[in-house]
Design a protein around this motif. Structure first.
Motif, PDB file in Angstrom:
ATOM      1  N   MET A 234       3.455  11.204  -3.640  1.00 44.63           N
ATOM      2  CA  MET A 234       2.520  10.459  -2.777  1.00 44.63           C
ATOM      3  C   MET A 234       3.219  10.078  -1.483  1.00 44.63           C
ATOM      4  SD  MET A 234       0.457   6.939  -3.619  1.00 44.63           S
ATOM      5  CE  MET A 234      -0.623   6.211  -2.398  1.00 44.63           C
ATOM      6  N   ALA A 235       2.547  10.235  -0.391  1.00 44.99           N
ATOM      7  CA  ALA A 235       3.160   9.944   0.903  1.00 44.99           C
ATOM      8  C   ALA A 235       2.230   9.079   1.742  1.00 44.99           C
ATOM      9  CB  ALA A 235       3.478  11.236   1.644  1.00 44.99           C
TER      10      ALA A 235
ATOM     11  N   VAL B 182       6.042   9.510   4.926  1.00 45.88           N
ATOM     12  CA  VAL B 182       7.107   8.803   4.219  1.00 45.88           C
ATOM     13  C   VAL B 182       6.817   8.782   2.729  1.00 45.88           C
ATOM     14  CG1 VAL B 182       8.255   6.571   3.988  1.00 45.88           C
ATOM     15  CG2 VAL B 182       7.539   7.375   6.233  1.00 45.88           C
ATOM     16  N   ASP B 183       7.819   9.129   1.904  1.00 45.55           N
ATOM     17  CA  ASP B 183       7.614   9.055   0.456  1.00 45.55           C
ATOM     18  C   ASP B 183       7.710   7.599   0.000  1.00 45.55           C
ATOM     19  OD1 ASP B 183      10.395   8.376  -0.019  1.00 45.55           O
ATOM     20  OD2 ASP B 183      10.847  10.491   0.298  1.00 45.55           O
ATOM     21  N   ALA B 184       7.258   7.373  -1.235  1.00 48.13           N
ATOM     22  CA  ALA B 184       7.148   6.003  -1.748  1.00 48.13           C
ATOM     23  C   ALA B 184       8.479   5.272  -1.748  1.00 48.13           C
ATOM     24  CB  ALA B 184       6.553   6.028  -3.155  1.00 48.13           C
ATOM     25  N   ALA B 185       9.561   5.980  -2.034  1.00 49.82           N
ATOM     26  CA  ALA B 185      10.864   5.331  -2.124  1.00 49.82           C
ATOM     27  C   ALA B 185      11.349   4.799  -0.777  1.00 49.82           C
ATOM     28  CB  ALA B 185      11.898   6.306  -2.697  1.00 49.82           C
ATOM     29  N   ARG B 186      10.910   5.437   0.291  1.00 47.57           N
ATOM     30  CA  ARG B 186      11.366   5.015   1.623  1.00 47.57           C
ATOM     31  C   ARG B 186      10.381   4.094   2.338  1.00 47.57           C
ATOM     32  NH1 ARG B 186      12.745   8.447   5.860  1.00 47.57           N
ATOM     33  NH2 ARG B 186      11.021   9.832   5.358  1.00 47.57           N
ATOM     34  N   ARG B 187       9.239   3.845   1.705  1.00 51.43           N
ATOM     35  CA  ARG B 187       8.204   3.052   2.374  1.00 51.43           C
ATOM     36  C   ARG B 187       8.673   1.664   2.803  1.00 51.43           C
ATOM     37  NH1 ARG B 187       4.280  -0.476   0.581  1.00 51.43           N
ATOM     38  NH2 ARG B 187       4.673  -0.002  -1.609  1.00 51.43           N
ATOM     39  N   PRO B 188       9.342   0.879   1.944  1.00 54.21           N
ATOM     40  CA  PRO B 188       9.784  -0.452   2.394  1.00 54.21           C
ATOM     41  C   PRO B 188      10.708  -0.401   3.613  1.00 54.21           C
ATOM     42  CG  PRO B 188       9.891  -0.319   0.012  1.00 54.21           C
ATOM     43  CD  PRO B 188       9.627   1.073   0.501  1.00 54.21           C
TER      44      PRO B 188
ATOM     45  N   ALA C   7      15.896  -3.168   6.239  1.00 54.21           N
ATOM     46  CA  ALA C   7      15.429  -1.779   6.211  1.00 54.21           C
ATOM     47  C   ALA C   7      16.548  -0.844   5.816  1.00 54.21           C
ATOM     48  CB  ALA C   7      14.873  -1.393   7.584  1.00 54.21           C
ATOM     49  N   TRP C   8      17.705  -1.060   6.411  1.00 56.26           N
ATOM     50  CA  TRP C   8      18.881  -0.235   6.101  1.00 56.26           C
ATOM     51  C   TRP C   8      19.249  -0.334   4.621  1.00 56.26           C
ATOM     52  CZ3 TRP C   8      23.667  -2.539   4.696  1.00 56.26           C
ATOM     53  CH2 TRP C   8      24.732  -1.647   4.559  1.00 56.26           C
ATOM     54  N   LYS C   9      19.242  -1.545   4.079  1.00 58.96           N
ATOM     55  CA  LYS C   9      19.640  -1.736   2.689  1.00 58.96           C
ATOM     56  C   LYS C   9      18.600  -1.169   1.725  1.00 58.96           C
ATOM     57  CE  LYS C   9      22.567  -2.978  -0.376  1.00 58.96           C
ATOM     58  NZ  LYS C   9      23.842  -2.232  -0.473  1.00 58.96           N
ATOM     59  N   CYS C  10      17.321  -1.360   2.041  1.00 60.77           N
ATOM     60  CA  CYS C  10      16.272  -0.816   1.174  1.00 60.77           C
ATOM     61  C   CYS C  10      16.305   0.714   1.141  1.00 60.77           C
ATOM     62  CB  CYS C  10      14.900  -1.298   1.637  1.00 60.77           C
ATOM     63  SG  CYS C  10      14.523  -3.011   1.175  1.00 60.77           S
ATOM     64  N   ALA C  11      16.743   1.323   2.229  1.00 58.43           N
ATOM     65  CA  ALA C  11      16.849   2.785   2.269  1.00 58.43           C
ATOM     66  C   ALA C  11      17.981   3.296   1.400  1.00 58.43           C
ATOM     67  CB  ALA C  11      17.057   3.244   3.709  1.00 58.43           C
ATOM     68  N   ARG C  12      18.971   2.460   1.134  1.00 56.88           N
ATOM     69  CA  ARG C  12      20.168   2.873   0.398  1.00 56.88           C
ATOM     70  C   ARG C  12      20.182   2.429  -1.050  1.00 56.88           C
ATOM     71  NH1 ARG C  12      24.952   3.326   3.672  1.00 56.88           N
ATOM     72  NH2 ARG C  12      26.067   2.043   2.165  1.00 56.88           N
ATOM     73  N   SER C  13      19.406   1.407  -1.392  1.00 57.59           N
ATOM     74  CA  SER C  13      19.528   0.794  -2.715  1.00 57.59           C
ATOM     75  C   SER C  13      18.163   0.628  -3.374  1.00 57.59           C
ATOM     76  CB  SER C  13      20.207  -0.579  -2.578  1.00 57.59           C
ATOM     77  OG  SER C  13      20.074  -1.342  -3.759  1.00 57.59           O
TER      78      SER C  13
ATOM     79  N   LEU D  68      10.068  -5.527  -2.850  1.00 62.03           N
ATOM     80  CA  LEU D  68       8.656  -5.344  -3.178  1.00 62.03           C
ATOM     81  C   LEU D  68       8.163  -6.387  -4.171  1.00 62.03           C
ATOM     82  CD1 LEU D  68       8.535  -1.449  -3.506  1.00 62.03           C
ATOM     83  CD2 LEU D  68       7.338  -2.819  -1.792  1.00 62.03           C
ATOM     84  N   GLY D  69       9.063  -6.859  -5.054  1.00 62.86           N
ATOM     85  CA  GLY D  69       8.659  -7.787  -6.106  1.00 62.86           C
ATOM     86  C   GLY D  69       8.826  -9.247  -5.778  1.00 62.86           C
TER      87      GLY D  69
END
Length: 276
Positions: A1-2, A73-79, A120-126, A134-135
């Motif tokens: 999903m994108a 953008v895929d779901a993992a990179r959305r945040p 943003a940087w940290k969410c992209a890596r972890s 998100l939670g």
């Protein structure tokens, strides 16, 4: 999903719906002040064209490229994408405050820009940080987990350690924003207030809501420096995508142009101050 990211503006202007200026505009203290800020922005654009051009170049290189940088953008990179876009949106808000001479208030937003970019940087890596972000609003446990993982000191120290070329400057800009406005600390408050002794241990205090062109230049300078650092951090996340799309060289050249222009203007400003 994108999901597709578009840097859009949904606000309807008075020009788009063909209405005249509202009848009550500038008939009270608040809307009169808002009118003055609008005039100040126009005066800054007319009187400080090179400084305004720096902001326009930054906006074009980052905000204007967001559809390409963050397309499909895929779901993992959305945040991460949402957070970078929030940094870009806050940059535009800070531009308006800076150009209207609202120095203290523009400084408040610098902290938000930096925090959004680092998150943003940290969410992209972890994945752990992404899930926690998100939670956060789910329940009290999620809130506590997010606050723990996004504690600022460990996050910025990680940036400093991994990117010694620009990480320390990003941390310094963050601390400076706190001193000068992001927190109501004494230095920022004093710079934006006028205190006149009146005798008998009494004082007249005037809050400065808008400053003149010298302060506008200072605000634009600090904002541009912060966005240069955000650009550096963003490249660590989307640099490979930029290369694959074949736009890395073009964006780097655009970024180099606004950085060189900023440095030249900063040198000119320093020389002008020395001559005073």
């Amino acid at each position: 999903m994108a999901t597709t990211t578009v840097g859009s503006v949904d606000a309807l202007s008075r020009w788009e719906d063909r209405r005249a200026v509202p009848e009550r505009w500038r008939r009270d203290a608040l809307t009169e002040f808002l009118g003055l800020t609008e005039e100040q922005v126009l005066a800054s654009v007319a009187g400080l064209p090179e400084w305004v051009d720096v902001l326009i170049r930054i906006d074009h290189a980052l905000v204007g490229r967001s559809e390409v940088l963050f397309h499909e953008v895929d779901a993992a990179r959305r945040p991460s994408v949402q957070l970078f876009m929030r940094a870009f949106g806050t940059f535009r808000a800070a531009c308006r405050l800076a150009l209207s001479g609202q120095l203290f208030e523009s400084t408040v937003l610098l902290r938000s820009i930096i925090e959004s970019a680092v998150y943003a940087w940290k969410c992209a890596r972890s994945d752990e940080h992404r899930v926690a972000w998100l939670g956060r609003a789910d329940d009290e446990a999620g809130r506590k987990a997010s606050r723990k993982l996004f504690a600022w000191s460990p996050l910025i120290q990680e940036v400093i350690t991994e990117y010694p070329r620009f990480g320390p400057a990003l941390s310094e800009a963050y601390e400076k924003s706190i001193d000068l406005g992001a927190h109501p600390n004494v230095e920022g408050i004093q710079l934006n207030s006028s205190v006149t002794p009146k005798g008998d241990d009494k004082f007249e205090i005037q809050a400065i809501f808008m400053h003149g062109p010298d302060a506008v230049v200072l605000a634009v300078l600090e904002l541009a420096k912060v966005m240069n650092l955000v650009y550096e951090l963003m490249c660590t996340v989307v640099g490979e995508r930029m290369r694959i799309l074949g736009i890395d060289t073009q964006i780097q050249e655009e970024a180099k142009a606004f950085i060189e222009q900023l440095h030249r203007l900063e040198r000119d400003l320093s020389q002008a101050r020395e001559k005073r």
